[in-house]
Design a protein around this motif. Structure first.
Motif, PDB file in Angstrom:
ATOM      1  N   LEU A 295       6.658  -8.033   1.608  1.00  0.00           N
ATOM      2  CA  LEU A 295       5.917  -9.291   1.548  1.00  0.00           C
ATOM      3  C   LEU A 295       6.533 -10.235   0.520  1.00  0.00           C
ATOM      4  CD1 LEU A 295       2.179  -8.158   1.780  1.00  0.00           C
ATOM      5  CD2 LEU A 295       3.632  -9.095   3.571  1.00  0.00           C
ATOM      6  N   ALA A 296       6.874  -9.700  -0.652  1.00  0.00           N
ATOM      7  CA  ALA A 296       7.478 -10.531  -1.696  1.00  0.00           C
ATOM      8  C   ALA A 296       8.803 -11.116  -1.225  1.00  0.00           C
ATOM      9  CB  ALA A 296       7.676  -9.702  -2.966  1.00  0.00           C
ATOM     10  N   VAL A 344       1.090 -10.658  -3.919  1.00  0.00           N
ATOM     11  CA  VAL A 344       1.107 -10.128  -2.552  1.00  0.00           C
ATOM     12  C   VAL A 344       1.127  -8.597  -2.553  1.00  0.00           C
ATOM     13  CG1 VAL A 344       2.148 -12.145  -1.456  1.00  0.00           C
ATOM     14  CG2 VAL A 344       3.630 -10.421  -2.492  1.00  0.00           C
ATOM     15  N   LEU A 345       0.379  -7.982  -3.452  1.00  0.00           N
ATOM     16  CA  LEU A 345       0.340  -6.522  -3.537  1.00  0.00           C
ATOM     17  C   LEU A 345      -0.687  -5.970  -2.553  1.00  0.00           C
ATOM     18  CD1 LEU A 345       1.292  -3.924  -5.011  1.00  0.00           C
ATOM     19  CD2 LEU A 345      -0.644  -4.252  -6.574  1.00  0.00           C
ATOM     20  N   LEU A 346      -0.252  -5.061  -1.681  1.00  0.00           N
ATOM     21  CA  LEU A 346      -1.176  -4.389  -0.762  1.00  0.00           C
ATOM     22  C   LEU A 346      -1.770  -3.186  -1.480  1.00  0.00           C
ATOM     23  CD1 LEU A 346       0.821  -4.436   2.605  1.00  0.00           C
ATOM     24  CD2 LEU A 346      -1.062  -5.922   1.912  1.00  0.00           C
ATOM     25  N   GLY A 347      -2.832  -3.415  -2.221  1.00  0.00           N
ATOM     26  CA  GLY A 347      -3.427  -2.347  -3.000  1.00  0.00           C
ATOM     27  C   GLY A 347      -4.905  -2.581  -3.194  1.00  0.00           C
ATOM     28  N   PRO A 348      -5.586  -1.646  -3.866  1.00  0.00           N
ATOM     29  CA  PRO A 348      -7.019  -1.790  -4.122  1.00  0.00           C
ATOM     30  C   PRO A 348      -7.285  -2.904  -5.126  1.00  0.00           C
ATOM     31  CG  PRO A 348      -6.152   0.157  -5.231  1.00  0.00           C
ATOM     32  CD  PRO A 348      -5.044  -0.370  -4.377  1.00  0.00           C
ATOM     33  N   PRO A 349      -8.527  -3.375  -5.205  1.00  0.00           N
ATOM     34  CA  PRO A 349      -8.851  -4.510  -6.082  1.00  0.00           C
ATOM     35  C   PRO A 349      -8.469  -4.296  -7.538  1.00  0.00           C
ATOM     36  CG  PRO A 349     -10.685  -4.045  -4.605  1.00  0.00           C
ATOM     37  CD  PRO A 349      -9.696  -2.946  -4.411  1.00  0.00           C
ATOM     38  N   ASP A 350      -8.702  -3.090  -8.073  1.00  0.00           N
ATOM     39  CA  ASP A 350      -8.435  -2.881  -9.495  1.00  0.00           C
ATOM     40  C   ASP A 350      -6.946  -3.003  -9.808  1.00  0.00           C
ATOM     41  OD1 ASP A 350      -7.974  -0.576  -8.004  1.00  0.00           O
ATOM     42  OD2 ASP A 350      -8.357   0.771  -9.690  1.00  0.00           O
ATOM     43  N   GLY A 395      -3.063 -16.968   2.967  1.00  0.00           N
ATOM     44  CA  GLY A 395      -2.740 -15.969   3.983  1.00  0.00           C
ATOM     45  C   GLY A 395      -1.407 -15.332   3.674  1.00  0.00           C
ATOM     46  N   GLY A 396      -1.415 -14.092   3.247  1.00  0.00           N
ATOM     47  CA  GLY A 396      -0.190 -13.459   2.778  1.00  0.00           C
ATOM     48  C   GLY A 396       0.702 -12.901   3.857  1.00  0.00           C
ATOM     49  N   LEU A 397       0.287 -13.007   5.124  1.00  0.00           N
ATOM     50  CA  LEU A 397       1.133 -12.513   6.208  1.00  0.00           C
ATOM     51  C   LEU A 397       2.414 -13.332   6.270  1.00  0.00           C
ATOM     52  CD1 LEU A 397       0.971 -10.446   8.609  1.00  0.00           C
ATOM     53  CD2 LEU A 397       0.325 -12.386  10.029  1.00  0.00           C
ATOM     54  N   PRO A 398       3.584 -12.688   6.334  1.00  0.00           N
ATOM     55  CA  PRO A 398       4.829 -13.464   6.434  1.00  0.00           C
ATOM     56  C   PRO A 398       4.771 -14.434   7.599  1.00  0.00           C
ATOM     57  CG  PRO A 398       5.311 -11.142   6.070  1.00  0.00           C
ATOM     58  CD  PRO A 398       3.834 -11.239   6.305  1.00  0.00           C
ATOM     59  N   ASP A 489       7.373  -3.728  13.355  1.00  0.00           N
ATOM     60  CA  ASP A 489       8.511  -3.169  12.623  1.00  0.00           C
ATOM     61  C   ASP A 489       9.084  -4.179  11.634  1.00  0.00           C
ATOM     62  OD1 ASP A 489       8.461  -0.635  13.626  1.00  0.00           O
ATOM     63  OD2 ASP A 489      10.098  -0.905  15.056  1.00  0.00           O
ATOM     64  N   GLU A 490       9.032  -5.453  11.980  1.00  0.00           N
ATOM     65  CA  GLU A 490       9.559  -6.491  11.095  1.00  0.00           C
ATOM     66  C   GLU A 490       8.580  -6.825   9.974  1.00  0.00           C
ATOM     67  OE1 GLU A 490      12.601  -7.798  11.228  1.00  0.00           O
ATOM     68  OE2 GLU A 490      13.050  -6.446  12.896  1.00  0.00           O
ATOM     69  N   ILE A 491       7.306  -6.909  10.289  1.00  0.00           N
ATOM     70  CA  ILE A 491       6.299  -7.352   9.313  1.00  0.00           C
ATOM     71  C   ILE A 491       5.810  -6.208   8.441  1.00  0.00           C
ATOM     72  CG2 ILE A 491       3.931  -8.245   9.136  1.00  0.00           C
ATOM     73  CD1 ILE A 491       4.580 -10.042  11.503  1.00  0.00           C
ATOM     74  N   GLY A 492       5.648  -5.024   9.022  1.00  0.00           N
ATOM     75  CA  GLY A 492       5.176  -3.873   8.261  1.00  0.00           C
ATOM     76  C   GLY A 492       3.840  -3.369   8.770  1.00  0.00           C
TER      77      GLY A 492
END
Length: 538
Positions: A295-296, A344-350, A395-398, A489-492
């Motif tokens: 994403l980054a 753009v971190l795909l992680g939990p809120p904390d 919207g963090g989607l590429p 496959d391209e986006i994740g």
């Protein structure tokens, strides 16, 4: 089978008859026996361009003068419209044509073949289901269903016949209500109606963004408008009834507009650009993008291209808070201060909030912080950001293709001017900002994730055998350049998971249940290009 293929076509609707006429028009090895009763079909039959076509009322068992048996090899029977069309056929010519055919092809609509066989007390031994898929340009696919084992030899015989006709077709192994294509289209359409009610966006923006996700010129609302909104609504309702309350296919009654409303015209009008005070228009000099590597990297490339290289972008790629070390943190600090930060971190809120705690000291005095809304509303994520900074969700989607659209959301605890300031910066970067509601996924990500998840259920429920076949079916049905799994496959795949789990947690409902097949792929590390393992990788 006789030396010349004899094809019996009783009482099809004008659309289906025209489709078959075009399929057979260049096939000199087939003889069409046509039964017609409507003026439209009479007029079509008079067109001599599509000979040889024979009109008949009585099928004979004797051979004709050319040595061909009068009994048909294939009979096409229309089940695509409501009502018992077999009974209509019986009233006109009896059962001779159907019963004497070697293979009966049942042209299906929403209901599966098993429904019609049970209703008409038909034997499945010689019947193959076919569900035609149309777009504006005409027939784009035939979903062929060997639902109740008509016999492998007859099935192969019919497949060879389609190949000789050069007809577009795909094999569907489990005959489910609506078929593969319509199930996916209904999911996208239902989600578009839900967004219409909740996203706070101009309907034409939703239409445009669905077009960008699908990689084509027309959006989902334009497709509905072209097909007739009332017909579309009836089809969605029939699918909901045929699936016996499956929440994935329940239509959104509250959001669907009435066909008599001029709202349908509004849906396809060009969206207006946002009005932003001139004092808010500025281009940031230095941007930090921190978070999940793919994403980054994607957003770094897009901001560099949108700003024509005038804005310096630094990507700090991390998988989680544990992957941050003091040396890397120091290197990022030395490149600051930054006047815009994208998280753009795909992680939990904390974990996401801990990352923001690290970012804030690196910012300029009047900097902005944009947090992605793929799996959480921005209202939750931006809490660590001091009120002195402008904080919004995006919207963090590429971006798809060359799209410059960026979806911005206003957190509930932010200043009313924050969104306008963020839009000014977006315009300064060369992006095209729109405002959407502060919900997981925004517009593009929700449509994309729903499409991929619904496609995955086709695999999980054994409707279609392989991911490549699913891509082929949906590419034809939607007019896409790439199928959903190749796009994933391209986006994740982890992006799709984040959106679906965020929707399930924050909105709920069967529609957002993440497909177990995708969960297994994620556990196996098959995220796509970022891990070099995916649907088509390695």
């Amino acid at each position: 089978m006789s030396s010349q293929m004899v094809v019996y076509v009783p009482n099809l609707t004008p659309t289906l008859w025209a489709t078959l006429r075009d399929l057979y028009k260049s096939d000199t090895s087939s003889r069409l026996l046509v039964e017609m009763e409507s003026p439209e079909l009479e007029e079509m039959f008079e067109d001599g361009e599509y000979n040889p076509i024979e009109r008949f009322y009585t099928l004979v068992d004797d051979e004709d003068t050319n040595g061909n048996s009068g009994n048909p090899d294939i009979a096409w029977v229309d089940y695509s419209e409501p009502g018992d069309l077999l009974s209509d056929t019986e009233m006109i010519i009896g059962r001779q044509g159907l019963d004497s055919a070697r293979i009966q092809i049942a042209v299906l609509g929403i209901q599966p073949l098993s429904h019609h066989l049970w209703r008409n007390e038909e034997s499945p031994e010689r019947i193959i289901g076919v569900r035609p898929v149309f777009r504006e340009e005409g027939l784009v696919n035939l979903e062929v269903v060997d639902a109740l084992s008509s016999g492998q030899s007859l099935y192969n015989e019919f497949i060879s016949h389609l190949q000789e006709l050069r007809a577009p077709f795909s094999t569907v192994w489990l005959d489910v209500p609506g078929g593969a294509s319509f199930r996916c289209r209904s999911a996208i359409e239902n989600e578009a109606w839900s967004l219409l009610r909740t996203a706070s966006a101009n309907p034409s923006w939703i239409n445009r963004l669905t077009a960008e996700v699908l990689g084509r010129e027309d959006g989902i609302f334009e497709e509905v408008f072209a097909r007739d909104p009332e017909v579309s609504w009836l089809e969605l309702t029939e699918l909901a009834q045929a699936t016996y309350g499956d929440g994935r296919f329940r239509p959104n009654h509250d959001a669907y507009p009435q066909s008599s409303s001029d709202f349908w015209t509004l849906l396809t009008t060009s969206p207006d650009a946002p009005t932003v005070p001139e004092t808010y228009l500025r281009r940031p000099e230095k941007v930090l993008i921190v978070g999940t590597p793919h994403l980054a990297s994607a957003w770094k490339d897009r901001l560099y291209a949108a700003s024509q290289g005038k804005t310096k972008t630094i990507a700090w790629e991390i998988w989680d808070i544990g992957s941050i070390n003091e040396e890397g943190l120091k290197a990022i600090r030395e490149q600051g201060p930054f006047d815009l930060a994208l998280e753009v971190l795909l992680g939990p809120p904390d974990e996401r909030q801990q990352v923001l705690d690290l970012i804030v000291p690196m910012l300029e005095k009047n900097a902005q912080v944009w947090v992605h809304t793929l799996n959480l509303p921005a209202t939750i994520t931006v809490q660590p950001v001091p009120e002195t900074y402008t904080a919004v969700g995006f919207g963090g989607l590429p971006p798809f293709g060359e799209s410059l659209v960026v979806e911005l959301t206003r957190p509930r605890n932010s200043s009313p001017t924050d969104l306008s300031k963020a839009m000014g910066v977006a315009i300064g970067l060369g992006l095209q900002p729109i405002q959407v509601a502060d919900e997981p996924g925004g517009i593009s990500a929700r449509i994309f994730a729903l499409m991929v998840n619904t496609a995955a259920w086709l695999l999980h429920e054994h409707v279609i055998q392989s991911s490549a076949d699913v891509d082929t079916v949906l590419k034809r049905a939607f007019g896409m350049n790439q199928g959903p799994f190749r796009m994933t496959d391209e986006i994740g795949l982890d992006v799709v998971e984040a959106v679906m789990l965020g929707l399930q947690a924050n909105i709920g409902g069967e529609r957002y249940r993440f497909c177990p097949t995708l969960t297994l792929r994620i556990e196996a590390g098959e995220l796509g290009r970022v891990t070099e393992k995916g649907f088509y990788l390695p």
